[in-house]
Design an enzyme around this catalytic site. Structure first.
Site, PDB file in Angstrom:
ATOM      1  N   SER A  66     -46.888  22.480  24.983  1.00 54.50           N
ATOM      2  CA  SER A  66     -45.707  22.994  25.678  1.00 54.50           C
ATOM      3  C   SER A  66     -45.758  22.835  27.197  1.00 54.50           C
ATOM      4  O   SER A  66     -44.729  22.997  27.867  1.00 54.50           O
ATOM      5  CB  SER A  66     -45.494  24.476  25.338  1.00 54.50           C
ATOM      6  OG  SER A  66     -44.926  24.609  24.060  1.00 54.50           O
ATOM      7  N   LYS A  69     -43.263  20.505  28.587  1.00 50.07           N
ATOM      8  CA  LYS A  69     -41.868  20.904  28.793  1.00 50.07           C
ATOM      9  C   LYS A  69     -41.496  20.900  30.275  1.00 50.07           C
ATOM     10  O   LYS A  69     -40.343  20.625  30.632  1.00 50.07           O
ATOM     11  CB  LYS A  69     -41.626  22.290  28.192  1.00 50.07           C
ATOM     12  CG  LYS A  69     -41.767  22.337  26.673  1.00 50.07           C
ATOM     13  CD  LYS A  69     -41.730  23.769  26.148  1.00 50.07           C
ATOM     14  CE  LYS A  69     -41.888  23.817  24.637  1.00 50.07           C
ATOM     15  NZ  LYS A  69     -41.946  25.196  24.106  1.00 50.07           N
ATOM     16  N   TYR A 194     -40.325  14.227  21.230  1.00 48.59           N
ATOM     17  CA  TYR A 194     -40.886  15.550  21.524  1.00 48.59           C
ATOM     18  C   TYR A 194     -42.334  15.669  21.055  1.00 48.59           C
ATOM     19  O   TYR A 194     -43.196  16.154  21.802  1.00 48.59           O
ATOM     20  CB  TYR A 194     -40.034  16.638  20.866  1.00 48.59           C
ATOM     21  CG  TYR A 194     -40.554  18.031  21.128  1.00 48.59           C
ATOM     22  CD1 TYR A 194     -40.438  18.610  22.389  1.00 48.59           C
ATOM     23  CD2 TYR A 194     -41.170  18.766  20.116  1.00 48.59           C
ATOM     24  CE1 TYR A 194     -40.930  19.881  22.635  1.00 48.59           C
ATOM     25  CE2 TYR A 194     -41.658  20.038  20.354  1.00 48.59           C
ATOM     26  CZ  TYR A 194     -41.539  20.591  21.613  1.00 48.59           C
ATOM     27  OH  TYR A 194     -42.035  21.846  21.854  1.00 48.59           O
ATOM     28  N   TYR A 246     -44.464  31.870  27.439  1.00 44.27           N
ATOM     29  CA  TYR A 246     -43.807  32.354  26.215  1.00 44.27           C
ATOM     30  C   TYR A 246     -43.264  33.765  26.433  1.00 44.27           C
ATOM     31  O   TYR A 246     -42.798  34.094  27.526  1.00 44.27           O
ATOM     32  CB  TYR A 246     -44.760  32.275  25.019  1.00 44.27           C
ATOM     33  CG  TYR A 246     -45.333  30.901  24.780  1.00 44.27           C
ATOM     34  CD1 TYR A 246     -44.502  29.786  24.648  1.00 44.27           C
ATOM     35  CD2 TYR A 246     -46.705  30.693  24.688  1.00 44.27           C
ATOM     36  CE1 TYR A 246     -45.018  28.523  24.419  1.00 44.27           C
ATOM     37  CE2 TYR A 246     -47.226  29.428  24.461  1.00 44.27           C
ATOM     38  CZ  TYR A 246     -46.375  28.348  24.325  1.00 44.27           C
ATOM     39  OH  TYR A 246     -46.896  27.104  24.107  1.00 44.27           O
ATOM     40  N   VAL A 264     -50.105  25.473  23.277  1.00 41.80           N
ATOM     41  CA  VAL A 264     -50.892  26.018  22.165  1.00 41.80           C
ATOM     42  C   VAL A 264     -52.185  25.242  21.905  1.00 41.80           C
ATOM     43  O   VAL A 264     -52.978  25.655  21.056  1.00 41.80           O
ATOM     44  CB  VAL A 264     -50.056  26.112  20.870  1.00 41.80           C
ATOM     45  CG1 VAL A 264     -48.936  27.118  21.029  1.00 41.80           C
ATOM     46  CG2 VAL A 264     -49.524  24.748  20.448  1.00 41.80           C
TER      47      VAL A 264
END
Length: 310
Positions: A66, A69, A194, A246, A264
């Site tokens: 992540s 992102k 992705y 998160y 993660v």
């Protein structure tokens, strides 16, 4: 300016938090990630003047997950501009899990709340310019090569395949987004982009340098060349503060108080104006999906060296 945290000092702080690795567990919902040793730890600091210090198993590579992102958001903003991106993805934090579909069903139009949750990141991946999935992933890699000055960074194809094969929830999110006109591209193609961006391998040195470029208002540390427009780097760091950890972003802001993004795989990237970038790797995760060691080490460094932006 505080005294620099050199390698010996950073090794000491990392040793102080090693035991926290036993307080979490390695991600196993992506099979390829479950194989990592929870006690494989590393940290790095990249200062704005180019000085760099590392500690632990700093040569080990791990996938961005992540953290990617932030990179894809910067590239999508460069490609499309703010108005286009934020017409399709919101700017608001959420207390829901990063993979939740719940808020999409509550809002009309059904656009994701922000680019740091999975639904938002999937929509952002769809916006990256390129005629094929290979071209889009290639542009992301070229962007990372530019940010890090490291041409060896590449996709871990084994992890990418593992993620793609088990991405049932992300497929569901994409079909929902496609139904409501948030994405334009093919679902499987967007998922390939992705999963490949999440599966890009880095080490803590490269990750800390990316954080330093954002901290340097998007400018290359050596040449001063503007890689990311200043206002877009600011937007990305703001999302890191409000949504980067998160649904633990609020407690992280209070305890640590720096722009940061976790993944993660166990990586955490922090970006601090006037200071530089910090990267930590520790694959043992807490219940929110953040590196236990990464969270704790950044908390200690922030409090000890007064790094909080608040």
């Amino acid at each position: 300016m505080i005294d620099k945290i050199d390698t010996e000092t950073l090794e000491g702080w990392l040793d102080n938090v090693r035991s926290f690795a036993d307080a979490g567990r390695v991600a196993d919902y992506i099979p390829a990630l479950s194989e990592r040793d929870p006690h494989e730890l590393a940290a790095a600091i990249y200062y704005l003047d180019g000085d760099y210090y590392q500690a632990g198993e700093s040569d080990c590579c791990f996938t961005l997950q992540s953290i990617s992102k932030v990179i894809s958001l910067a590239l999508a903003l460069i490609d499309n501009g703010e108005e286009y991106v934020f017409n399709r993805v919101g700017m608001e934090p959420t207390g829901d899990p990063f993979h939740s579909i719940y808020r999409l069903e509550q809002h009309r139009p059904s656009k994701p709340l922000n680019p740091m949750i999975n639904a938002g990141a999937l929509a952002v991946s769809d916006m990256i310019h390129g005629h094929t999935t290979e071209e889009k992933v290639g542009r992301l890699l070229s962007f990372l090569h530019e940010l890090t000055d490291d041409q060896s960074i590449k996709v871990n194809e084994g992890v990418a395949a593992s993620e793609f094969e088990t991405a049932y929830l992300n497929r569901s999110l994409l079909y929902y987004l496609k139904q409501h006109g948030v994405i334009n591209g093919d679902v499987e193609d967007t998922l390939k982009v992705y999963t490949h961006q999440c599966s890009i391998d880095v080490n803590v040195q490269s990750l800390a340098k990316i954080g330093a470029v954002f901290a340097n208002e998007g400018r290359d540390l050596k040449s001063g060349r503007q890689i990311i427009p200043k206002h877009l780097a600011k937007i990305c760091k703001t999302f890191m503060v409000t949504c980067g950890m998160y649904d633990a972003s609020g407690s992280f802001a209070i305890k640590v108080g720096v722009p940061a993004k976790s993944g993660v795989s166990g990586g955490v990237m922090a970006s601090i104006n006037g200071f530089g970038g910090i990267a930590v790797y520790g694959p043992s995760l807490d219940e929110k999906g953040n590196s236990v060691v990464g969270f704790k080490l950044l908390e200690i460094l922030s409090n000890r060296y007064d790094l909080s932006i608040f």
